[in-house]
Design an enzyme around this catalytic site. Structure first.
Site, mmCIF file in Angstrom:
data_model
loop_
_atom_site.group_PDB
_atom_site.id
_atom_site.type_symbol
_atom_site.label_atom_id
_atom_site.label_comp_id
_atom_site.label_asym_id
_atom_site.label_seq_id
_atom_site.Cartn_x
_atom_site.Cartn_y
_atom_site.Cartn_z
ATOM 1 N N SER A 31 2.350 1.100 -5.574
ATOM 2 C CA SER A 31 1.946 2.317 -5.623
ATOM 3 C C SER A 31 1.504 2.708 -4.141
ATOM 4 C CB SER A 31 0.725 2.338 -6.793
ATOM 5 O OG SER A 31 0.179 3.530 -6.447
ATOM 6 N N TYR A 35 -6.575 -1.309 -10.689
ATOM 7 C CA TYR A 35 -5.339 -1.078 -10.686
ATOM 8 C C TYR A 35 -4.600 -1.002 -8.917
ATOM 9 C CZ TYR A 35 -1.156 1.840 -10.591
ATOM 10 O OH TYR A 35 0.419 2.400 -10.273
#
Ligand SMILES: NC(=O)c1ccc[n+]([C@@H]2O[C@H](COP(=O)([O-])OP(=O)(O)OC[C@H]3O[C@@H](n4cnc5c(N)ncnc54)[C@H](O)[C@@H]3O)[C@@H](O)[C@H]2O)c1
Length: 269
Positions: A147, A160
């Site tokens: 990400s 995350y």
């Protein structure tokens, strides 16, 4: 290299989280380019429905949090197809409930942190470990979905984003240790990508904030990330390994403050 090195004829790819937005787009693209895919997902019904649509595809029930289930995904795929060429580690712990409680470190819940790392990092490592003997046999490769949040700091999703940063280092470690055995390992880093799940869960006003930071005139679609992942997984990327391909419409490429600067020069201030 053949003139059509982007194709997957005769090749087999596992796509974890393949029933979801980006994974499903990648499963469709690899199938359209001649490959056969194993769609591995905790949402087995959705995986089965997609597999029924795609020529030669199978669905596999996967819980990435379970070592047994993750190892069985590799075994089942190789038993069914007789080979494995691509492992695309794309699944992640992503539900809105988890995301809402994954904030800054001062308020971090230890169980949430552990679960995030169990699914995202440990699960990816176990899948890679089980796949590597088969990938060495085919001179195959691994593509990990990370990400843009793994590359820059943010107010949200500390667990995350840290887990995705760990997967980047896992990517480099595998590339370094297995390159001479013919196995490549890369990562694709999406920016905000308009999957059906995100379109529903992410507030429209915040979508606009992210879009303003994007250098394109729109946010990315799952198909944009699928193109990047399929490139890395294909022979067209045979000289690319240990890399992170950022696919975020340029959001992470510019100096901070660009959105305000743009408004200033266009006379909006
Ligand atoms: N959509 C975005 O804006 C965006 C941005 C950056 C990175 N990503 C990454 O892209 C990847 C795909 O995300 P998406 O947006 O398509 O999400 P999605 O929720 O549409 O798909 C994720 C899939 O993973 C599956 N999954 C979740 N937990 C699992 C588990 N324990 N075992 C097996 N499968 C499991 C889900 O059932 C789902 O089908 C993820 O790694 C995500 O972190 C997405």
């Amino acid at each position: 290299m053949t003139s059509d090195a982007t194709r997957f004829d005769g090749k087999v790819a596992i796509i974890t989280g393949g029933a979801g937005g980006i994974g499903a787009a990648t499963a469709r693209l690899i199938t359209a380019r001649g490959g056969r895919v194993a769609i591995a997902d905790i949402a087995f019904d959705r995986a089965e429905a997609l597999a029924a649509e795609l020529h030669g595809a199978i669905a596999i029930a996967l819980d990435l949090e379970s070592e047994t289930s993750t190892e069985a995904m590799i075994t089942q795929t190789v038993q069914h197809f007789g080979r494995l060429d691509v492992l695309h580690n794309n699944a992640a712990l992503l539900s809105p409930e988890i995301a809402q409680h994954d904030g800054d470190i001062e308020h971090m819940d230890t169980a949430l942190w552990d679960r995030t790392f169990a699914v995202n990092v440990r699960g990816t490592m176990i899948a890679c470990r089980a796949a590597l003997p088969h990938l060495k046999a085919t001179r195959g490769n691994i593509v990990n979905t990370v990400s843009n949040l793994a590359l820059q700091g943010h107010l949200i999703q500390a667990a995350y984003s840290s887990s995705k940063a760990a997967i980047i280092q896992l990517t480099r470690a595998i590339a370094a240790s297995h390159g001479k055995a013919g196995v490549r390992c890369n990562a694709v880093a999406p920016g905000m990508t308009m999957t059906p799940a995100l379109r529903e869960a992410f507030p429209a006003a915040l979508q606009q904030v992210v879009e303003d930071e994007t250098l394109r005139d729109q946010l990315g679609d799952p198909e944009d990330i699928a193109e990047a992942a399929a490139f890395l997984a294909s022979d067209a990327a045979r000289n690319v390994t240990g890399q992170v391909l950022v696919c975020d419409g340029g959001s992470a490429s510019h100096v901070p403050g660009l959105t305000g600067f743009r408004a200033f020069v266009s006379g909006e201030h």
